[in-house]
Design a protein around this motif. Structure first.
Motif, PDB file in Angstrom:
ATOM      1  N   ALA A   1       0.840  -1.206   0.000  1.00  0.00           N
ATOM      2  CA  ALA A   1       0.000   0.000   0.000  1.00  0.00           C
ATOM      3  C   ALA A   1       0.872   1.252   0.000  1.00  0.00           C
ATOM      4  CB  ALA A   1      -0.946  -0.015   1.201  1.00  0.00           C
ATOM      5  N   ALA A   2       1.928   1.243   0.824  1.00  0.00           N
ATOM      6  CA  ALA A   2       2.796   2.424   0.916  1.00  0.00           C
ATOM      7  C   ALA A   2       3.574   2.624  -0.384  1.00  0.00           C
ATOM      8  CB  ALA A   2       3.766   2.275   2.091  1.00  0.00           C
ATOM      9  N   TYR A   3       4.077   1.524  -0.938  1.00  0.00           N
ATOM     10  CA  TYR A   3       4.895   1.662  -2.151  1.00  0.00           C
ATOM     11  C   TYR A   3       4.039   2.065  -3.356  1.00  0.00           C
ATOM     12  CZ  TYR A   3       8.901   1.145  -5.168  1.00  0.00           C
ATOM     13  OH  TYR A   3       9.926   1.418  -6.044  1.00  0.00           O
ATOM     14  N   LEU A   4       2.809   1.589  -3.402  1.00  0.00           N
ATOM     15  CA  LEU A   4       1.907   1.985  -4.491  1.00  0.00           C
ATOM     16  C   LEU A   4       1.682   3.497  -4.482  1.00  0.00           C
ATOM     17  CD1 LEU A   4      -0.763  -0.863  -4.480  1.00  0.00           C
ATOM     18  CD2 LEU A   4       0.549  -0.106  -6.483  1.00  0.00           C
ATOM     19  N   GLN A   5       1.451   4.067  -3.296  1.00  0.00           N
ATOM     20  CA  GLN A   5       1.214   5.513  -3.234  1.00  0.00           C
ATOM     21  C   GLN A   5       2.459   6.281  -3.672  1.00  0.00           C
ATOM     22  OE1 GLN A   5      -1.776   6.845  -2.690  1.00  0.00           O
ATOM     23  NE2 GLN A   5      -2.753   4.903  -2.191  1.00  0.00           N
ATOM     24  N   LEU A   6       3.629   5.778  -3.288  1.00  0.00           N
ATOM     25  CA  LEU A   6       4.863   6.431  -3.744  1.00  0.00           C
ATOM     26  C   LEU A   6       4.936   6.394  -5.272  1.00  0.00           C
ATOM     27  CD1 LEU A   6       7.591   7.768  -2.909  1.00  0.00           C
ATOM     28  CD2 LEU A   6       8.615   5.487  -2.974  1.00  0.00           C
ATOM     29  N   GLY A   7       4.517   5.275  -5.841  1.00  0.00           N
ATOM     30  CA  GLY A   7       4.509   5.135  -7.301  1.00  0.00           C
ATOM     31  C   GLY A   7       3.566   6.120  -7.969  1.00  0.00           C
ATOM     32  N   TYR A   8       2.370   6.300  -7.402  1.00  0.00           N
ATOM     33  CA  TYR A   8       1.444   7.287  -7.985  1.00  0.00           C
ATOM     34  C   TYR A   8       2.080   8.672  -7.934  1.00  0.00           C
ATOM     35  CZ  TYR A   8      -1.859   3.511  -6.938  1.00  0.00           C
ATOM     36  OH  TYR A   8      -2.477   2.301  -6.836  1.00  0.00           O
ATOM     37  N   PHE A   9       2.693   8.941  -6.794  1.00  0.00           N
ATOM     38  CA  PHE A   9       3.361  10.238  -6.642  1.00  0.00           C
ATOM     39  C   PHE A   9       4.449  10.419  -7.701  1.00  0.00           C
ATOM     40  CE2 PHE A   9       7.097  12.418  -4.731  1.00  0.00           C
ATOM     41  CZ  PHE A   9       6.599  13.710  -4.814  1.00  0.00           C
ATOM     42  N   GLU A  10       5.276   9.388  -7.870  1.00  0.00           N
ATOM     43  CA  GLU A  10       6.360   9.491  -8.852  1.00  0.00           C
ATOM     44  C   GLU A  10       5.815   9.712 -10.249  1.00  0.00           C
ATOM     45  OE1 GLU A  10       9.597   6.281  -7.269  1.00  0.00           O
ATOM     46  OE2 GLU A  10       9.894   7.083  -9.279  1.00  0.00           O
ATOM     47  N   THR A  11       4.827   8.916 -10.608  1.00  0.00           N
ATOM     48  CA  THR A  11       4.265   9.012 -11.957  1.00  0.00           C
ATOM     49  C   THR A  11       3.692  10.400 -12.206  1.00  0.00           C
ATOM     50  OG1 THR A  11       3.754   6.658 -11.977  1.00  0.00           O
ATOM     51  CG2 THR A  11       2.551   8.033 -13.533  1.00  0.00           C
ATOM     52  N   LEU A  12       2.925  10.899 -11.243  1.00  0.00           N
ATOM     53  CA  LEU A  12       2.315  12.223 -11.414  1.00  0.00           C
ATOM     54  C   LEU A  12       3.376  13.320 -11.409  1.00  0.00           C
ATOM     55  CD1 LEU A  12      -0.879  11.802  -9.207  1.00  0.00           C
ATOM     56  CD2 LEU A  12      -0.763  11.910 -11.704  1.00  0.00           C
ATOM     57  N   SER A  13       4.372  13.168 -10.545  1.00  0.00           N
ATOM     58  CA  SER A  13       5.418  14.185 -10.464  1.00  0.00           C
ATOM     59  C   SER A  13       6.141  14.347 -11.791  1.00  0.00           C
ATOM     60  CB  SER A  13       6.452  13.810  -9.404  1.00  0.00           C
ATOM     61  OG  SER A  13       5.860  13.807  -8.145  1.00  0.00           O
ATOM     62  N   GLU A  14       6.357  13.215 -12.452  1.00  0.00           N
ATOM     63  CA  GLU A  14       7.071  13.276 -13.729  1.00  0.00           C
ATOM     64  C   GLU A  14       6.285  14.035 -14.790  1.00  0.00           C
ATOM     65  OE1 GLU A  14       8.916   8.913 -12.856  1.00  0.00           O
ATOM     66  OE2 GLU A  14       8.066   9.250 -14.842  1.00  0.00           O
ATOM     67  N   LEU A  15       4.979  14.138 -14.596  1.00  0.00           N
ATOM     68  CA  LEU A  15       4.149  14.842 -15.590  1.00  0.00           C
ATOM     69  C   LEU A  15       4.172  16.360 -15.385  1.00  0.00           C
ATOM     70  CD1 LEU A  15       0.942  12.606 -15.662  1.00  0.00           C
ATOM     71  CD2 LEU A  15       2.862  12.607 -17.258  1.00  0.00           C
ATOM     72  N   ILE A  16       4.589  16.796 -14.203  1.00  0.00           N
ATOM     73  CA  ILE A  16       4.455  18.225 -13.893  1.00  0.00           C
ATOM     74  C   ILE A  16       5.384  19.078 -14.756  1.00  0.00           C
ATOM     75  CG2 ILE A  16       4.646  19.970 -12.080  1.00  0.00           C
ATOM     76  CD1 ILE A  16       3.966  17.717 -10.081  1.00  0.00           C
TER      77      ILE A  16
ATOM     78  N   GLY B   1       4.401   6.170   8.122  1.00  0.00           N
ATOM     79  CA  GLY B   1       4.279   6.447   9.552  1.00  0.00           C
ATOM     80  C   GLY B   1       3.679   5.275  10.316  1.00  0.00           C
ATOM     81  N   VAL B   2       2.677   4.645   9.721  1.00  0.00           N
ATOM     82  CA  VAL B   2       2.050   3.480  10.356  1.00  0.00           C
ATOM     83  C   VAL B   2       3.072   2.350  10.492  1.00  0.00           C
ATOM     84  CG1 VAL B   2       0.310   1.665  10.056  1.00  0.00           C
ATOM     85  CG2 VAL B   2      -0.286   4.052   9.584  1.00  0.00           C
ATOM     86  N   ILE B   3       3.835   2.119   9.433  1.00  0.00           N
ATOM     87  CA  ILE B   3       4.854   1.059   9.474  1.00  0.00           C
ATOM     88  C   ILE B   3       5.873   1.351  10.568  1.00  0.00           C
ATOM     89  CG2 ILE B   3       6.753  -0.019   8.186  1.00  0.00           C
ATOM     90  CD1 ILE B   3       5.073   0.573   5.598  1.00  0.00           C
ATOM     91  N   ARG B   4       6.285   2.603  10.630  1.00  0.00           N
ATOM     92  CA  ARG B   4       7.304   2.996  11.609  1.00  0.00           C
ATOM     93  C   ARG B   4       6.774   2.835  13.035  1.00  0.00           C
ATOM     94  NH1 ARG B   4       9.117   7.781   9.199  1.00  0.00           N
ATOM     95  NH2 ARG B   4      10.687   6.665   7.991  1.00  0.00           N
ATOM     96  N   GLU B   5       5.523   3.225  13.250  1.00  0.00           N
ATOM     97  CA  GLU B   5       4.923   3.102  14.583  1.00  0.00           C
ATOM     98  C   GLU B   5       4.857   1.650  15.046  1.00  0.00           C
ATOM     99  OE1 GLU B   5       1.090   5.032  14.669  1.00  0.00           O
ATOM    100  OE2 GLU B   5       2.028   6.872  13.904  1.00  0.00           O
ATOM    101  N   ARG B   6       4.760   0.739  14.089  1.00  0.00           N
ATOM    102  CA  ARG B   6       4.738  -0.676  14.440  1.00  0.00           C
ATOM    103  C   ARG B   6       6.141  -1.190  14.744  1.00  0.00           C
ATOM    104  NH1 ARG B   6       1.303  -4.408  13.097  1.00  0.00           N
ATOM    105  NH2 ARG B   6       2.918  -5.528  11.960  1.00  0.00           N
TER     106      ARG B   6
END
Lengths: 238, 238
Positions: free
Chosen positions: A46-61, A89-94
């Motif tokens: 879940a965390a890595y997928l969100q990073l991927g969306y961020f990367e993909t969108l960032s490259e379009l800017i 943050g959730v992963i780290r808290e665990r």
């Protein structure tokens, strides 16, 4: 509509339901705990997928000339990054190291990201909207299997994703040039198979028996239903 | 240390002080209101600069192989994007269209961003740390001229910029290979002139009389002082 290999009994009763995007009630409890992956797999993906969306969108800017479009894409990118950071943050808290937890999924999810990267920016925007839409739904449906941590993840995934501005860019483009409609409909259909494979691959058993398939099937049917509605909302054929 | 054209009287008393990064007291009231740009210029530039930092950092994420480095850069990018979005919010609350307010600064600030883009990723990271460091200080010092709106901007700029992780990447690289030290020292010195020109260009009068120069000079001296401390903290010669 793709034909899905483990989807045999289409008449199976729908006992499991995936949240649709527009549904603001409580998260439906999808009870397929034994099939759900370990919590580390769940959180790491879940965390890595969100990073991927961020990367993909960032490259379009940077290559986007219109400042208003840059703004729209930045907002969606920022929302994905914020979700990523909250999941980290959730992963780290665990007590776990987020990098350790995410690394096993780097290779397959990077390959997925490459496969869903379009030749044109609008295709790539559509990819994020469609794949993130389906996978956020899927992870929301899984989240009920992880108690309090799952609830936190559901809240995180549930926050505004700011992708409505991407939808606007897509529908504006179609309004300006009808040729986009066929191109993007085709592209949207292409995305479904790869996206469902990622969701399917996240489940614990790699082969399911008939009873397990019956329990999983409605989840995927619902994902496809939500996908069709998402496409229809943009005037695209699913 | 660059020689600065309008910097004649180096012995002028320091009546104006720019906040240094590490100073968590109240923002020093820098009283050069008549020299400060219009509030639209102030807000438009400040917002567009943060978008630029976000863009520059975002572009570094995809080509960065190490996941932990990606994380560090993403955090800094996210912090810049968050500041951008908050500044856009301030503009919107004032009843203005953020795009209209930012557009006049697009061309010069894009040119600035290109000029400070390094040939190597570490140089570009250093650019963001150095230029954002100086310009955030500068906009903080200006913010006192804009009443309540200025206070809001000061709070926004003052929030954690998450650039410490970039500093860590830079110092790690220097520790691993001493050749980086000279290269990055040189690059850091190159950045100062361009950055001060952006700050200087933001002031209202394009030519200053002797009295005005006296009032502005300490601000720039302080910016340079903070810059030197920032470089020294990385083991770089300013």
């Amino acid at each position: 509509m793709v034909t899905w290999p483990w989807k045999r009994d289409r008449a199976a009763p729908r006992t499991l339901k995936v949240r649709s995007r527009g549904d603001f009630g409580d998260v439906n409890r999808v009870d397929f705990e034994e099939l759900a992956p370990s919590i580390d797999t769940f959180l790491g993906q879940a965390a890595y997928l969100q990073l991927g969306y961020f990367e993909t969108l960032s490259e379009l800017i940077a290559p986007t000339p219109e400042l208003s479009h840059k703004e729209s894409i930045s907002r969606a990118a920022g929302a994905a990054l914020f979700k990523h950071q909250q999941l980290v943050g959730v992963i780290r808290e665990r007590g776990d190291d987020p990098l350790d937890v995410m690394l096993p999924f780097r290779e397959p999810l990077d390959a997925f990201r490459r496969a869903t990267h379009g030749a044109r920016h609008l295709e790539t925007m559509l990819s994020v909207h469609i794949t993130a839409g389906m996978l956020d739904d899927f992870y929301l449906s899984l989240s009920a299997s992880y108690g309090a941590t799952g609830n936190r993840v559901a809240q995180i995934l549930h926050a505004d994703d700011d992708r409505q501005a991407l939808v606007q860019l897509i529908t504006d483009a179609i309004a300006a040039d009808e040729q986009w409609r066929d191109l993007l409909s085709l592209w949207g259909r292409r995305l479904v198979g790869d996206t469902l494979l990622i969701a399917r691959g996240a489940l614990r058993p790699q082969t399911l028996d008939a009873a397990e398939e019956k329990r999983v099937e409605p989840v995927f049917t619902d994902l496809l239903g939500a996908h069709s509605r998402r496409m229809a909302a943009m005037g695209l054929d699913a």
